[in-house]
Design an enzyme around this catalytic site. Structure first.
Site, PDB file in Angstrom:
ATOM      1  CE  LYS A 204      -3.661  -1.916   2.946  1.00  0.00           C
ATOM      2  NZ  LYS A 204      -4.181  -1.845   4.310  1.00  0.00           N
ATOM      3  NE  ARG A 254     -11.857  -4.894   6.363  1.00  0.00           N
ATOM      4  CZ  ARG A 254     -11.091  -3.984   5.814  1.00  0.00           C
ATOM      5  NH1 ARG A 254     -11.250  -2.729   6.127  1.00  0.00           N
ATOM      6  NH2 ARG A 254     -10.159  -4.324   4.946  1.00  0.00           N
ATOM      7  CB  SER A 292      -7.042   2.522   8.059  1.00  0.00           C
ATOM      8  OG  SER A 292      -6.988   1.714   9.195  1.00  0.00           O
TER       9      SER A 292
HETATM   10  O1  PNS Z   1      -3.321  -3.475   8.008  1.00  0.00           O
HETATM   11  P1  PNS Z   1      -2.620  -4.103   6.849  1.00  0.00           P
HETATM   12  O2  PNS Z   1      -2.111  -3.029   5.910  1.00  0.00           O
HETATM   13  O3  PNS Z   1      -3.455  -5.124   6.132  1.00  0.00           O
HETATM   14  O4  PNS Z   1      -1.321  -4.845   7.466  1.00  0.00           O
HETATM   15  C1  PNS Z   1      -0.474  -5.571   6.645  1.00  0.00           C
HETATM   16  C2  PNS Z   1       0.733  -6.094   7.453  1.00  0.00           C
HETATM   17  C3  PNS Z   1       1.507  -4.950   8.082  1.00  0.00           C
HETATM   18  C4  PNS Z   1       0.226  -7.012   8.525  1.00  0.00           C
HETATM   19  C5  PNS Z   1       1.599  -6.886   6.425  1.00  0.00           C
HETATM   20  O5  PNS Z   1       1.946  -6.071   5.371  1.00  0.00           O
HETATM   21  C6  PNS Z   1       2.844  -7.472   7.074  1.00  0.00           C
HETATM   22  O6  PNS Z   1       2.762  -8.525   7.666  1.00  0.00           O
HETATM   23  N1  PNS Z   1       3.986  -6.762   6.926  1.00  0.00           N
HETATM   24  C7  PNS Z   1       5.248  -7.188   7.496  1.00  0.00           C
HETATM   25  C8  PNS Z   1       6.202  -7.649   6.398  1.00  0.00           C
HETATM   26  C9  PNS Z   1       5.926  -9.086   6.030  1.00  0.00           C
HETATM   27  O7  PNS Z   1       6.026  -9.990   6.821  1.00  0.00           O
HETATM   28  N2  PNS Z   1       5.539  -9.283   4.768  1.00  0.00           N
HETATM   29  C10 PNS Z   1       5.218 -10.575   4.246  1.00  0.00           C
HETATM   30  C11 PNS Z   1       3.747 -10.864   4.421  1.00  0.00           C
HETATM   31  S1  PNS Z   1       3.250 -12.077   3.290  1.00  0.00           S
END
Ligand code: PNS
Length: 331
Positions: A204, A254, A292
């Protein structure tokens, strides 16, 4: 040091099994090494003994020599918690973990160690804790089976009991919404401890608020929930979870539209760390439309986000998100 009495040891192995076909055993606060040595003599093919005192390690070595088991054993010095961290970092897994701490080790310290043990247990593995005065608190009752043998309490825990202790609830939380808060609160009723991990979603756009600002907002709205803490996550979620001894990732779901991306993330995380389960909590109906990004959009156009973000941060959110221009801050 409280050497495990012969009777306790015999009774212990009667319940664990007489003979084993290989496997690794971890003997914490090893003392004379009696438990680990017994496990090796009953078929385990590797044992790691952790003992802080050098002189006592020499006794273990002597006992291993006498039983011709030296080659199957590793002797490790240092504090138990630090050793556990190292073993975890090496990706080690054990089928049987003994913790027979001396009387002076407080129950609280054992509680902390239990969290770490969950990521060291191989599938089907068990943790056996001996305690003299009372059963280990965190493992008592529904969380493990405790037996009393003479003056000793033996608590046996399986993997599933341990993995329900710590969960990580990750997200970018830009900002935290009432929907997020609902999921965090519900997770706090399922797990002993929930770590809210404030991270960056690289798929994002960069978050409007810094990770510290986002974490502060979450801290404010979860201050009344004792078993929730908030941390900033910088690297991979699986590494973050491993470091905290978490057995589960909790996410809110959701609608069907969330499913594809969540399913992909859960599968990828599972590939990297198979022992870590992703658990989904269904969003309450009133939150199923809430995101959000919607909060950001409404607030930035001067709309009212009452009910969409927790009351305690309403004014701050309105102020921050309505006054910020589109310049994006790093997380
Ligand atoms: O609220 P969101 O934007 O859906 O959160 C996404 C989040 C932060 C949980 C995800 O991007 C994440 O786990 N980021 C950490 C980096 C990581 O482990 N990436 C691989 C996930 S497949």
């Amino acid at each position: 040091m409280r050497p495990t009495a012969d009777r306790v040891r015999e009774s212990l192995f009667n319940s664990l099994g007489q003979f084993f076909e290989g496997g690794a055993v971890l003997d914490l606060y090893a003392g004379t090494g009696a438990l680990g040595i017994e496990a090796l003599s009953r078929g385990f093919d590797r044992a790691v003994f952790v003992e802080r005192e050098r002189k006592v390690r020499a006794v273990i070595l002597e006992n291993l020599r006498r039983t011709h088991l030296v080659e199957k054993a590793d002797l490790v010095g240092g504090e138990v918690e630090a050793v556990l961290r190292t073993l975890e970092a090496r990706g080690e897994a054990f089928d049987l973990i003994f913790a027979d701490p001396p009387y002076r080790i407080a129950a609280a310290e054992l509680g902390g160690i239990l969290h770490r043990l969950c990521s060291l247990l191989a599938p089907g593995g068990r943790v056996v804790i001996e305690s003299g005065e009372a059963p280990v608190e965190v493992a008592g009752g529904r969380k493990g089976v405790t037996r009393r043998i003479g003056g000793t309490f033996i608590t046996t825990l399986g993997r599933s009991e341990l993995t329900m202790i710590v969960a990580v609830c990750p997200g970018s939380f830009d900002p935290v919404t009432t929907g997020h808060l609902d999921v965090i609160r519900r997770a706090s009723k399922i797990f002993e401890h929930v770590v809210v991990a404030v991270g960056a979603n690289r798929r994002k756009q960069l978050a409007r608020l810094s990770a510290v600002e986002r974490a502060r907002l979450i801290e404010k709205v979860t201050a009344d929930v004792e078993n929730v803490s908030v941390e900033i996550m910088e690297g991979l979620l699986v590494d973050f979870a491993r470091e905290r001894g978490a057995g589960a990732i909790v996410k809110g779901l959701r609608a069907v539209s969330d499913f594809e991306s969540e399913f992909e993330q859960a599968q990828l995380n599972r590939t990297m760390f198979p022992e870590l389960e992703t658990v989904f909590i269904m969003a309450s109906a009133e939150h199923s439309f809430l995101s959000s990004s919607a909060v950001r959009e409404i607030a930035s156009l001067g709309g009212d986000v009452r009910g969409l973000v927790p009351d305690g941060i309403l004014e701050t959110v309105m102020e921050i998100y309505s006054s910020r221009d589109d310049k994006i801050k790093g997380s």
